[in-house]
Design an enzyme around this catalytic site. Structure first.
Site, mmCIF file in Angstrom:
data_model
loop_
_atom_site.group_PDB
_atom_site.id
_atom_site.type_symbol
_atom_site.label_atom_id
_atom_site.label_comp_id
_atom_site.label_asym_id
_atom_site.label_seq_id
_atom_site.Cartn_x
_atom_site.Cartn_y
_atom_site.Cartn_z
ATOM 1 C CD GLU A 6 74.681 14.971 21.272
ATOM 2 O OE1 GLU A 6 75.810 14.575 21.630
ATOM 3 O OE2 GLU A 6 74.281 16.122 21.505
ATOM 4 N NE ARG B 48 89.420 12.561 47.685
ATOM 5 C CZ ARG B 48 90.396 12.197 48.500
ATOM 6 N NH1 ARG B 48 91.257 11.267 48.130
ATOM 7 N NH2 ARG B 48 90.518 12.767 49.680
#
Ligand code: NAP
Length: 382
Positions: free
Chosen positions: A70, A205
């Site tokens: 944000e 992964r």
């Protein structure tokens, strides 16, 4: 979710919100595996004042967990953020974890004069936990929560599991032949999947905080457990071996690379000290937990310890033994089963043990993906 008394949003509004939330979720997904112990959040700031909406800025939580998404989007937009709509994948933080981190994202959102806030999933952490909605209400900022909630919950499953259960979310990945075998007790390693499927696994992964195997896999396959996708080599997560008696050979390839990629062995308090010295001298970190009734690593305690170390998502690439033991302790949050249609070699180790088979009845199948000749099937905890 429409708040009580609020007007139901129009179908166009719902579609538009989902469109921008999908983008925010994709952004958040990019930094999975890089931000632990924090969640990887995506944020998109949109100017909806004109005939067609315009993206002003976007953000994703940065490596190490800060700055938050944000803040990045709001700082990039500056004054243009006033009156705009902010789409965020997770409820913004409302309390500061430390003064050095500056104001919370909720404070930044109020100060920026955001016109509307759309959130995918609530954050159960004490730094958020519903404090923001009250603050946004006081500031007169309309808030709607629950946009693409299943996708948001999937993105933040690791963070939410760590907050609510005190441990990382566990994804068990198992590959099997069409006959249902995961490996061979003797002889050469069974090659189960093709190149494209292996690439997909390497991407999984890269998006995990850690890869985990049992010592059985280390002894049988001597794996590297790193990310070998071009351009993503730097994204190899922590490697963890579950090894009750420290049988991991100091000559194993993942031990040799321990100076480059953090490598932890979770063992028991009863494991001998001598092998610990040899492994630690090569850069491996040894974590000791209690033994279970069979003298093996107590898995619930091991996972709690990994949670206190900040891990939010563990990708288990161990063999059927560890996968079944995790299922027995109800520690499987997601299952990825790959059926290799081009398996080469003869197997005799069944992929699915009895506990995992039982557990699958309580998991929701939610997706299937064909990758080359191989079929990926995904299950998740409801
Ligand atoms: N198809 C696939 O997806 C896949 C993936 C990996 C491996 N494999 C194959 O599977 C075979 C190896 O199988 P595996 O099942 O032995 O490997 P594994 O599950 O990775 O390792 C099992 C070992 O983990 C250790 N362990 C420690 N705590 C445990 C606990 N609480 N519960 C269970 N295990 C615990 C045990 O050794 P200690 O008691 O000494 O600690 C156990 O023998 C090989 O053939 C390999 O090629 C297949």
């Amino acid at each position: 979710m429409t708040p009580a008394g609020a007007e139901r949003p129009s179908p166009d509004r719902i579609l538009r919100d989902e469109h921008f939330m999908r983008l925010a979720i994709a952004l958040g997904g990019r930094h999975l595996g890089l931000t632990w112990p924090n969640p990887s959040v995506g944020a998109v700031l949109v100017d909806e004042s004109g005939d067609s909406p315009m993206i002003l800025a976007q953000g994703v939580t940065q490596a190490g967990g800060r700055p938050h998404a944000e803040r990045i989007a709001l700082e990039a937009a500056g004054e243009r953020a006033r009156g705009a709509t902010l789409y965020v994948t997770l409820e913004p933080c409302a309390a500061r974890s430390s003064h050095s981190h500056g104001p919370s994202c909720s404070d930044l959102i109020v100060a920026a004069g955001i016109g509307r806030l759309v959130v995918s999933v609530p954050d159960p952490s004490p730094f958020a936990a519903g404090q923001g909605p009250e603050r946004f209400g006081r500031a007169g900022i309309p808030l709607s929560t629950g946009c693409l909630a299943p996708e948001g919950a999937r993105l933040h499953g690791g963070h939410i599991t760590r907050v609510t259960r005190g441990r990382p979310a566990v994804t068990v990945k198992l590959a099997r032949s069409t006959e249902g075998f995961a490996g061979a007790r003797r002889g050469p390693r069974l090659m189960l999947t093709g190149e494209a499927a292996n690439g997909r696994v390497h991407l999984m992964r890269a998006h995990a905080d850690a890869i985990m195997v049992g010592v059985g896999t280390v002894l049988a396959d001597d794996p590297l457990l790193n990310v070998r996708l071009p351009g993503l080599e730097g994204r190899s997560p922590v490697r963890i071996v579950v090894d009750s008696r420290l049988r991991t050979p100091p000559t194993a390839r993942l031990v040799a690379g321990a100076g480059m990629i953090p490598t932890w062995i979770v063992t028991t308090v009863d494991a001998p000290v001598e092998p610990e010295r040899a492994l630690a001298a090569r850069g491996v970190e040894i974590l000791r937990v209690s033994s279970d009734a069979n003298g093996r690593v107590h898995l619930p305690e091991a996972l709690q310890l990994l949670g206190t170390r900040g891990l939010t998502g563990v990708f288990c690439e161990g063999g059927p033994d560890l996968a079944d033991a995790l299922a027995r302790s109800d520690l499987v949050d997601e299952l990825v089963l790959i059926t290799g249609r081009s398996a080469r070699g003869q197997g005799d180790v069944p992929a699915l043990g009895p506990a995992l088979q039982d557990r699958m009845d309580f998991l929701n199948p939610w997706a299937e993906e064909q990758i080359g000749p191989d079929l990926f099937m995904f299950w998740e905890r409801p």
